[in-house]
Design a protein around this motif. Structure first.
Motif, PDB file in Angstrom:
ATOM      1  N   LEU A 204      -6.833 -15.453 -32.921  1.00  0.00           N
ATOM      2  CA  LEU A 204      -8.250 -15.804 -33.002  1.00  0.00           C
ATOM      3  C   LEU A 204      -8.690 -16.646 -31.807  1.00  0.00           C
ATOM      4  O   LEU A 204      -9.780 -16.462 -31.269  1.00  0.00           O
ATOM      5  CB  LEU A 204      -8.531 -16.546 -34.310  1.00  0.00           C
ATOM      6  N   MET A 205      -7.841 -17.566 -31.381  1.00  0.00           N
ATOM      7  CA  MET A 205      -8.202 -18.409 -30.232  1.00  0.00           C
ATOM      8  C   MET A 205      -8.309 -17.572 -28.964  1.00  0.00           C
ATOM      9  O   MET A 205      -9.200 -17.785 -28.128  1.00  0.00           O
ATOM     10  CB  MET A 205      -7.169 -19.517 -30.045  1.00  0.00           C
ATOM     11  N   SER A 206      -7.411 -16.607 -28.822  1.00  0.00           N
ATOM     12  CA  SER A 206      -7.464 -15.726 -27.648  1.00  0.00           C
ATOM     13  C   SER A 206      -8.762 -14.933 -27.629  1.00  0.00           C
ATOM     14  O   SER A 206      -9.418 -14.807 -26.584  1.00  0.00           O
ATOM     15  CB  SER A 206      -6.265 -14.780 -27.665  1.00  0.00           C
ATOM     16  N   THR A 207      -9.154 -14.412 -28.806  1.00  0.00           N
ATOM     17  CA  THR A 207     -10.413 -13.668 -28.895  1.00  0.00           C
ATOM     18  C   THR A 207     -11.598 -14.555 -28.552  1.00  0.00           C
ATOM     19  O   THR A 207     -12.521 -14.136 -27.831  1.00  0.00           O
ATOM     20  CB  THR A 207     -10.594 -13.097 -30.317  1.00  0.00           C
ATOM     21  N   LEU A 208     -11.557 -15.775 -29.036  1.00  0.00           N
ATOM     22  CA  LEU A 208     -12.658 -16.706 -28.786  1.00  0.00           C
ATOM     23  C   LEU A 208     -12.777 -17.032 -27.296  1.00  0.00           C
ATOM     24  O   LEU A 208     -13.883 -17.025 -26.731  1.00  0.00           O
ATOM     25  CB  LEU A 208     -12.432 -17.988 -29.593  1.00  0.00           C
ATOM     26  N   TYR A 209     -11.667 -17.270 -26.633  1.00  0.00           N
ATOM     27  CA  TYR A 209     -11.716 -17.581 -25.207  1.00  0.00           C
ATOM     28  C   TYR A 209     -12.152 -16.376 -24.384  1.00  0.00           C
ATOM     29  O   TYR A 209     -12.761 -16.538 -23.318  1.00  0.00           O
ATOM     30  CB  TYR A 209     -10.360 -18.114 -24.725  1.00  0.00           C
ATOM     31  N   GLN A 210     -11.861 -15.182 -24.874  1.00  0.00           N
ATOM     32  CA  GLN A 210     -12.376 -13.995 -24.196  1.00  0.00           C
ATOM     33  C   GLN A 210     -13.902 -13.955 -24.262  1.00  0.00           C
ATOM     34  O   GLN A 210     -14.567 -13.575 -23.298  1.00  0.00           O
ATOM     35  CB  GLN A 210     -11.785 -12.736 -24.825  1.00  0.00           C
TER      36      GLN A 210
ATOM     37  N   GLU B  85     -16.500 -13.881 -21.131  1.00  0.00           N
ATOM     38  CA  GLU B  85     -17.517 -12.834 -20.987  1.00  0.00           C
ATOM     39  C   GLU B  85     -18.899 -13.432 -20.768  1.00  0.00           C
ATOM     40  O   GLU B  85     -19.709 -12.895 -20.000  1.00  0.00           O
ATOM     41  CB  GLU B  85     -17.536 -11.950 -22.237  1.00  0.00           C
ATOM     42  N   LEU B  86     -19.187 -14.544 -21.443  1.00  0.00           N
ATOM     43  CA  LEU B  86     -20.505 -15.167 -21.342  1.00  0.00           C
ATOM     44  C   LEU B  86     -20.565 -16.217 -20.233  1.00  0.00           C
ATOM     45  O   LEU B  86     -21.622 -16.788 -19.972  1.00  0.00           O
ATOM     46  CB  LEU B  86     -20.876 -15.817 -22.681  1.00  0.00           C
ATOM     47  N   ASN B  87     -19.419 -16.471 -19.593  1.00  0.00           N
ATOM     48  CA  ASN B  87     -19.352 -17.445 -18.495  1.00  0.00           C
ATOM     49  C   ASN B  87     -19.868 -18.810 -18.935  1.00  0.00           C
ATOM     50  O   ASN B  87     -20.710 -19.421 -18.290  1.00  0.00           O
ATOM     51  CB  ASN B  87     -20.134 -16.931 -17.280  1.00  0.00           C
ATOM     52  N   ILE B  88     -19.351 -19.295 -20.074  1.00  0.00           N
ATOM     53  CA  ILE B  88     -19.702 -20.624 -20.554  1.00  0.00           C
ATOM     54  C   ILE B  88     -18.424 -21.420 -20.817  1.00  0.00           C
ATOM     55  O   ILE B  88     -17.383 -20.851 -21.164  1.00  0.00           O
ATOM     56  CB  ILE B  88     -20.572 -20.587 -21.829  1.00  0.00           C
ATOM     57  N   LYS B  89     -18.527 -22.727 -20.623  1.00  0.00           N
ATOM     58  CA  LYS B  89     -17.362 -23.605 -20.749  1.00  0.00           C
ATOM     59  C   LYS B  89     -17.582 -24.603 -21.879  1.00  0.00           C
ATOM     60  O   LYS B  89     -18.594 -25.307 -21.898  1.00  0.00           O
ATOM     61  CB  LYS B  89     -17.129 -24.363 -19.443  1.00  0.00           C
ATOM     62  N   PRO B  90     -16.652 -24.679 -22.825  1.00  0.00           N
ATOM     63  CA  PRO B  90     -16.790 -25.684 -23.884  1.00  0.00           C
ATOM     64  C   PRO B  90     -16.585 -27.093 -23.340  1.00  0.00           C
ATOM     65  O   PRO B  90     -15.752 -27.315 -22.463  1.00  0.00           O
ATOM     66  CB  PRO B  90     -15.680 -25.308 -24.874  1.00  0.00           C
ATOM     67  N   ASN B  91     -17.366 -28.035 -23.846  1.00  0.00           N
ATOM     68  CA  ASN B  91     -17.223 -29.432 -23.446  1.00  0.00           C
ATOM     69  C   ASN B  91     -16.244 -30.189 -24.339  1.00  0.00           C
ATOM     70  O   ASN B  91     -15.711 -31.227 -23.938  1.00  0.00           O
ATOM     71  CB  ASN B  91     -18.586 -30.133 -23.488  1.00  0.00           C
TER      72      ASN B  91
ATOM     73  N   PHE C 110     -20.947 -27.252 -26.731  1.00  0.00           N
ATOM     74  CA  PHE C 110     -21.417 -26.670 -25.466  1.00  0.00           C
ATOM     75  C   PHE C 110     -22.727 -27.339 -25.043  1.00  0.00           C
ATOM     76  O   PHE C 110     -23.454 -27.892 -25.880  1.00  0.00           O
ATOM     77  CB  PHE C 110     -21.727 -25.175 -25.620  1.00  0.00           C
ATOM     78  N   ASP C 111     -23.049 -27.201 -23.745  1.00  0.00           N
ATOM     79  CA  ASP C 111     -24.427 -27.420 -23.324  1.00  0.00           C
ATOM     80  C   ASP C 111     -25.280 -26.363 -24.023  1.00  0.00           C
ATOM     81  O   ASP C 111     -24.869 -25.203 -24.115  1.00  0.00           O
ATOM     82  CB  ASP C 111     -24.574 -27.252 -21.809  1.00  0.00           C
ATOM     83  N   ASP C 112     -26.455 -26.751 -24.500  1.00  0.00           N
ATOM     84  CA  ASP C 112     -27.269 -25.823 -25.284  1.00  0.00           C
ATOM     85  C   ASP C 112     -28.073 -24.899 -24.373  1.00  0.00           C
ATOM     86  O   ASP C 112     -29.271 -25.075 -24.171  1.00  0.00           O
ATOM     87  CB  ASP C 112     -28.197 -26.594 -26.227  1.00  0.00           C
ATOM     88  N   ARG C 113     -27.388 -23.899 -23.844  1.00  0.00           N
ATOM     89  CA  ARG C 113     -28.053 -22.830 -23.099  1.00  0.00           C
ATOM     90  C   ARG C 113     -28.400 -21.749 -24.119  1.00  0.00           C
ATOM     91  O   ARG C 113     -27.551 -20.951 -24.518  1.00  0.00           O
ATOM     92  CB  ARG C 113     -27.154 -22.293 -21.998  1.00  0.00           C
ATOM     93  N   GLN C 114     -29.656 -21.759 -24.544  1.00  0.00           N
ATOM     94  CA  GLN C 114     -30.059 -21.026 -25.739  1.00  0.00           C
ATOM     95  C   GLN C 114     -29.649 -19.562 -25.728  1.00  0.00           C
ATOM     96  O   GLN C 114     -29.087 -19.047 -26.705  1.00  0.00           O
ATOM     97  CB  GLN C 114     -31.573 -21.140 -25.949  1.00  0.00           C
ATOM     98  N   ASP C 115     -29.902 -18.870 -24.632  1.00  0.00           N
ATOM     99  CA  ASP C 115     -29.601 -17.442 -24.591  1.00  0.00           C
ATOM    100  C   ASP C 115     -28.113 -17.184 -24.785  1.00  0.00           C
ATOM    101  O   ASP C 115     -27.703 -16.315 -25.560  1.00  0.00           O
ATOM    102  CB  ASP C 115     -30.092 -16.832 -23.271  1.00  0.00           C
ATOM    103  N   LYS C 116     -27.283 -17.977 -24.119  1.00  0.00           N
ATOM    104  CA  LYS C 116     -25.839 -17.750 -24.194  1.00  0.00           C
ATOM    105  C   LYS C 116     -25.270 -18.212 -25.533  1.00  0.00           C
ATOM    106  O   LYS C 116     -24.354 -17.581 -26.079  1.00  0.00           O
ATOM    107  CB  LYS C 116     -25.139 -18.447 -23.027  1.00  0.00           C
ATOM    108  N   ILE C 117     -25.786 -19.306 -26.059  1.00  0.00           N
ATOM    109  CA  ILE C 117     -25.279 -19.808 -27.339  1.00  0.00           C
ATOM    110  C   ILE C 117     -25.596 -18.826 -28.465  1.00  0.00           C
ATOM    111  O   ILE C 117     -24.756 -18.540 -29.331  1.00  0.00           O
ATOM    112  CB  ILE C 117     -25.860 -21.200 -27.647  1.00  0.00           C
TER     113      ILE C 117
ATOM    114  N   GLN D  22     -23.629 -14.772 -32.216  1.00  0.00           N
ATOM    115  CA  GLN D  22     -23.711 -13.407 -32.751  1.00  0.00           C
ATOM    116  C   GLN D  22     -22.372 -12.679 -32.598  1.00  0.00           C
ATOM    117  O   GLN D  22     -21.893 -12.023 -33.538  1.00  0.00           O
ATOM    118  CB  GLN D  22     -24.815 -12.637 -32.031  1.00  0.00           C
ATOM    119  N   MET D  23     -21.753 -12.803 -31.432  1.00  0.00           N
ATOM    120  CA  MET D  23     -20.473 -12.135 -31.190  1.00  0.00           C
ATOM    121  C   MET D  23     -19.362 -12.744 -32.050  1.00  0.00           C
ATOM    122  O   MET D  23     -18.521 -12.026 -32.615  1.00  0.00           O
ATOM    123  CB  MET D  23     -20.118 -12.211 -29.703  1.00  0.00           C
TER     124      MET D  23
END
Length: 442
Positions: free
Chosen positions: A350-356, A360-366, A379-386, A391-392
């Motif tokens: 599950l962690m591997s899937t999550l990091y994928q 894909e979305l080019n976002i980094k967890p804080n 995360f930084d709240d980048r609405q479109d990417k979040i 959803q994914m």
């Protein structure tokens, strides 16, 4: 098919500035704040006048808030509002022409020709219809800011007797086509830079940060810290003695002085410490800028363009000692609560899937906190990417979002300082190790 673009000034391989003995090569980077007014551009000229007998590569950002203004142009264009896009771009044009009129006398007409070529490059695109990605159009339009600012400043410096040569960095920095976050093709970039013969013709050179070009002549940008990175790339390939980034603060501070007036200057930092600070969100130097310098042990100076006499901060491979607490506050955070749907352990699969998904979305967890069947990711709240991530992720997790949070990070913390910073705060998550504490609160 190669994309046509406006002609640009090329470097003559045998161009020489002076019959003087140069001692070393330096790389300077001036950001948007240092170019945000006629007075500040004159101040940049005063700084560079001290280095007329040295070999200096000067990397320039767009003036002031030009990048933000150009982003609005792209948004209007991509939404189908061509008239609004052209109107907004006209304002940017007039602003730069006004600046040029205030600064230039003898070279105004020649400079205007070059500026008009860059204006045309953008306007030609804005009259078309959007058939490619938003990020593609972003790069084709936003790159104009650096080209305009550097061309005006170069002309002004020459009028002031600070002889310099301007060049289009898109002829040097070769990248892939990952628009807005382009990756540099180091071998091709090095070949272009060596071919330019800059290293064998001392003098002052003016060029742009943040931008590059694909092998199809499509403009690209290197991400929001791209100008610093450009400067580091030049320093690395040319084996510069040092790199100086000129800012509107006296150096690297222990906290944002706008939020913490008592923030102190840090005189010396190691490369590794700066990478740690940047990782946690400190507005210092991006790790991707540090790596090319660290690889060749090239020191980085962070100095004030408002008072060049101040010592600033030196970042090098020397270890950092007796550092004060470094405070980083990131507002507008979102916490994603994820729980496995079948109550299975959140393990490697599950962690591997999550990091994928993150990749894909080019976002980094804080911040990430895991438990047996659930985890929480900030995360930084980048609405479109979040929203896209939620959803994914909902295909494999039960997902909940919590917004309007603040993330506090303290490097080299003390318990007293931590207690004071979190007084009357509703803490949602906290992580702590010997050097660093992070607390997410409402």
């Amino acid at each position: 098919m190669n994309k046509e673009r406006a002609p640009h000034i090329s470097l003559h391989p045998h161009f020489t500035f002076y019959n003087l003995q140069y001692q070393r090569m330096k790389v300077f980077k001036f950001g948007g704040a240092s170019l945000s007014s006629v007075e500040r551009i004159r101040n940049v000229a005063d700084i560079l006048s001290l280095y007329t007998k040295e070999h200096v590569i000067v990397i320039m950002s767009a003036m002031g808030k030009t990048t933000n203004a150009l982003e609005k142009v792209v948004e209007a264009f991509y939404s189908g509002n061509k008239e609004e896009a052209l109107r907004l771009f006209q304002l940017i044009k007039q602003s730069h022409l006004t600046t040029a009129k205030y600064l230039l006398v003898t070279s105004y007409n020649a400079t205007l020709e070059d500026l008009n070529a860059f204006f045309t490059e953008v306007e030609w695109l804005l009259h078309d219809k959007a058939v490619q990605s938003f990020d593609y159009y972003y790069d084709q339009v936003v790159c104009c800011g650096e080209l305009l600012s550097s061309r005006i400043v170069s002309a002004y410096l020459n009028e002031k007797g600070i002889t310099n040569r301007w060049f289009d960095v898109r002829d040097i920095i070769r990248t892939d086509n990952n628009f807005r976050e382009a990756n540099i093709d180091w071998p091709a970039t090095k070949e272009n830079l060596i071919r330019s013969n800059i290293q064998n013709n001392p003098g002052i050179y003016i060029t742009q940060g943040f931008i590059g070009s694909t092998d199809q002549n499509e403009s690209t940008t290197l991400g929001r810290e791209g100008s610093d990175y450009t400067a580091a790339v030049f320093a690395n390939i040319l084996d510069a003695d040092d790199l100086t980034i000129w800012k509107d603060v006296e150096g690297v501070m222990s906290a944002d002085p706008k939020l913490f007036p008592s923030a102190s200057l840090i005189n010396q930092l190691s490369f590794s410490e700066v990478i740690e600070m940047a990782f946690y969100g400190a507005q210092v130097i991006h790790p991707k800028t540090i790596k090319p310098l660290q690889n060749k042990k090239i020191p980085l100076h962070v100095k004030s363009f408002l008072d060049p006499s101040l010592p600033g901060t030196v970042i090098s491979d020397k270890s950092s000692k007796n550092l004060p607490p470094v405070i980083v506050i990131k507002a507008n955070q979102v916490l994603i609560h994820l729980q496995s749907k079948d109550f299975s352990f959140v393990g490697e699969r599950l962690m591997s899937t999550l990091y994928q998904l993150f990749a894909e979305l080019n976002i980094k967890p804080n911040l990430i906190q895991t438990a047996a069947i659930n985890l929480q990711v900030c995360f930084d709240d980048r609405q479109d990417k979040i929203e896209h991530l939620a959803q994914m992720a909902s295909e494999i997790f039960d997902v909940q979002l919590e917004k309007n949070l603040t993330l506090l990070t303290i490097r080299h913390f003390t318990e007293d300082l931590l207690a004071n910073m979190l007084h009357e705060k509703d803490v949602v998550l906290m992580q702590k190790n010997k050097e660093t504490v992070q607390a997410l609160y409402r």
